[in-house]
Design a protein around this motif. Structure first.
Motif, short mmCIF file in Angstrom:
data_model
loop_
_atom_site.label_atom_id
_atom_site.label_comp_id
_atom_site.label_asym_id
_atom_site.label_seq_id
_atom_site.Cartn_x
_atom_site.Cartn_y
_atom_site.Cartn_z
N GLN A 264 -9.47 -3.64 7.15
CA GLN A 264 -9.01 -2.28 6.89
C GLN A 264 -8.92 -1.48 8.20
O GLN A 264 -7.98 -0.72 8.42
CB GLN A 264 -9.95 -1.59 5.90
CG GLN A 264 -9.87 -2.16 4.49
CD GLN A 264 -10.94 -1.59 3.57
OE1 GLN A 264 -11.74 -0.75 3.96
NE2 GLN A 264 -10.98 -2.07 2.34
N GLY A 291 -10.74 -0.51 -2.18
CA GLY A 291 -9.77 0.16 -1.30
C GLY A 291 -8.80 -0.78 -0.62
O GLY A 291 -7.79 -0.32 -0.07
N SER A 292 -9.08 -2.08 -0.62
CA SER A 292 -8.19 -3.01 0.09
C SER A 292 -6.79 -3.03 -0.52
O SER A 292 -5.79 -3.17 0.19
CB SER A 292 -8.79 -4.42 0.09
OG SER A 292 -9.90 -4.48 0.96
N ASP A 293 -6.72 -2.87 -1.85
CA ASP A 293 -5.41 -2.88 -2.50
C ASP A 293 -4.68 -1.54 -2.35
O ASP A 293 -3.51 -1.41 -2.74
CB ASP A 293 -5.54 -3.24 -3.98
CG ASP A 293 -6.42 -2.25 -4.74
OD1 ASP A 293 -7.17 -1.48 -4.09
OD2 ASP A 293 -6.36 -2.25 -5.98
N GLN A 294 -5.36 -0.55 -1.75
CA GLN A 294 -4.75 0.77 -1.56
C GLN A 294 -4.37 1.03 -0.10
O GLN A 294 -3.89 2.13 0.22
CB GLN A 294 -5.72 1.86 -2.03
CG GLN A 294 -6.12 1.76 -3.49
CD GLN A 294 -4.93 1.88 -4.42
OE1 GLN A 294 -4.12 2.80 -4.28
NE2 GLN A 294 -4.82 0.96 -5.36
N PRO A 298 -0.90 -2.80 1.42
CA PRO A 298 -2.05 -3.40 0.72
C PRO A 298 -2.48 -4.70 1.38
O PRO A 298 -1.65 -5.49 1.82
CB PRO A 298 -1.52 -3.62 -0.70
CG PRO A 298 -0.44 -2.59 -0.86
CD PRO A 298 0.21 -2.49 0.48
N ARG A 340 -1.03 -9.96 -0.78
CA ARG A 340 -0.41 -8.62 -0.85
C ARG A 340 0.53 -8.42 0.35
O ARG A 340 0.79 -9.38 1.10
CB ARG A 340 -1.50 -7.55 -0.91
CG ARG A 340 -2.46 -7.71 -2.11
CD ARG A 340 -3.39 -6.52 -2.24
NE ARG A 340 -4.29 -6.66 -3.39
CZ ARG A 340 -5.60 -6.82 -3.31
NH1 ARG A 340 -6.19 -6.85 -2.10
NH2 ARG A 340 -6.35 -6.93 -4.38
#
Length: 343
Positions: A264, A291-294, A298, A340
């Motif tokens: 991140q 939060g990784s997918d946000q 992503p 992602r």
């Protein structure tokens, strides 16, 4: 006024005992004890009646006396490396959720990845005669291993697996997971893939070995692209590693970070410095933390089953504490590649 069997005794005058709870329920003290331990041979209706009496009387078990009488307490020692890493917090919550309905509470110790601290914690907790232990990984001092062996307390190991006779473990292959995510990057056409790591605990080094295996098989392993730092992982460290790698090795086209907080930080550094991800450099992490997918974009990562590990390990330990013989001593829960837009 003296206490009578049908009148709860005043908390200020004396302690409520197990016998008081038994009289209130009309059963024997040993039945109350079994109900509070969550024994399977106690009917749910009786267990509810005992719990109601406990709540009404304000009974608090004497854990020290129970440990002396039974040679074991109602506590389970749980030793983890860190409470700042989200994955261990999730694991602990799962363990506690699984143990508490059976009357067990967790004695939580944080080792800070230090074998000497773990040794001191084990010495302290084992002196309290825990009913069982849950330990992260297999890397510990000879003195710690000897204490565990001599204690004879049931023990289940977390996050890793072992085929050693008599060892009970619940986890997954860190090495296979590291290899899988690097193979994904290779399939996307990446060839100059760096490994950026912090903390350097045994599991991080297993992921490194998986990274090396995948790149050696593809004929493009370069030791110069391994950036290994012993300090704790963080967003700030991940950002600095991103900038350092691109400054030293401008041809790097992918970075596999050992943990999502580092990845991140790498994504934030790319955004800050105007480096397009994944067009210029792909970024991948590990653990699929919150939060990784946000992130923008992503984050591609490995989802690890830490809650499931906590649940299955606690269930295995409960069986061992009941004296059951388990056919399956090694539980491999696998992992999931979360592809992602960052790769």
């Amino acid at each position: 006024m003296a206490d009578t069997p049908d009148r709860p005794r005043s908390r200020s005058s004396s302690h409520v005992t197990l016998d008081d709870v038994a009289r209130a329920c009309g059963v024997s003290p040993i039945t109350v004890s079994r109900a509070l331990r969550g024994a399977r041979n106690v009917a749910p209706e009786l267990r509810a009646r005992v719990q109601a009496a406990v709540d009404q009387l304000g009974y608090v078990p004497n854990v020290a006396a129970r440990a002396l009488a039974s040679a074991r307490s109602s506590h389970v020692a749980v030793l983890i490396p860190s409470l700042t890493n989200q994955l261990f917090v999730e694991l602990l919550e799962a363990v506690q959720d699984a143990l508490s309905p059976h009357g067990f509470q967790s004695l939580i110790g944080v080792t800070h990845y230090d074998p000497a601290q773990e040794e001191a914690l084990l010495r302290s907790y084992l002196s309290q005669r825990p009913a069982g232990l849950l330990l992260a990984g297999f890397d510990r001092s000879a003195a710690a291993r000897q204490m565990l062996e001599q204690s004879r307390a049931p023990c289940v190991y977390l996050m890793e697996n072992s085929n050693e006779p008599g060892v009970h473990s619940v986890g997954f292959s860190q090495q296979d997971a590291g290899r899988a995510i690097v193979e994904h990057l290779l399939q996307g056409g990446r060839r100059r893939i760096a490994y950026a790591a912090g903390q350097l605990d045994p599991r991080v080094m297993m992921r490194l070995e998986g990274y090396r295996e995948a790149l050696r098989a593809a004929g493009c392993h370069d030791p110069a692209l391994e950036l290994l730092e012993p300090g704790p992982t963080s967003l700030a460290l991940g950002g600095r590693q991103f900038e350092d790698l691109l400054a030293r090795h401008p041809d790097v086209d992918a970075i596999f970070y050992c943990n999502d907080d580092l990845a991140q930080g790498g994504l934030l550094a790319a955004l800050r410095t105007g480096v397009p991800v994944p067009q210029r450099v792909a970024i991948a992490g590990f653990n699929d933390l919150g939060g990784s997918d946000q992130m923008l974009p992503p984050l591609t990562t490995v989802r690890t089953p830490r809650r499931e590990i906590g649940e299955r390990a606690a269930a295995m330990l409960l069986a061992l504490m009941r004296g059951e013989t388990l056919v399956q001593r090694r539980v491999d829960l696998g992992f999931e590649l979360m592809v992602r837009q960052s790769s």
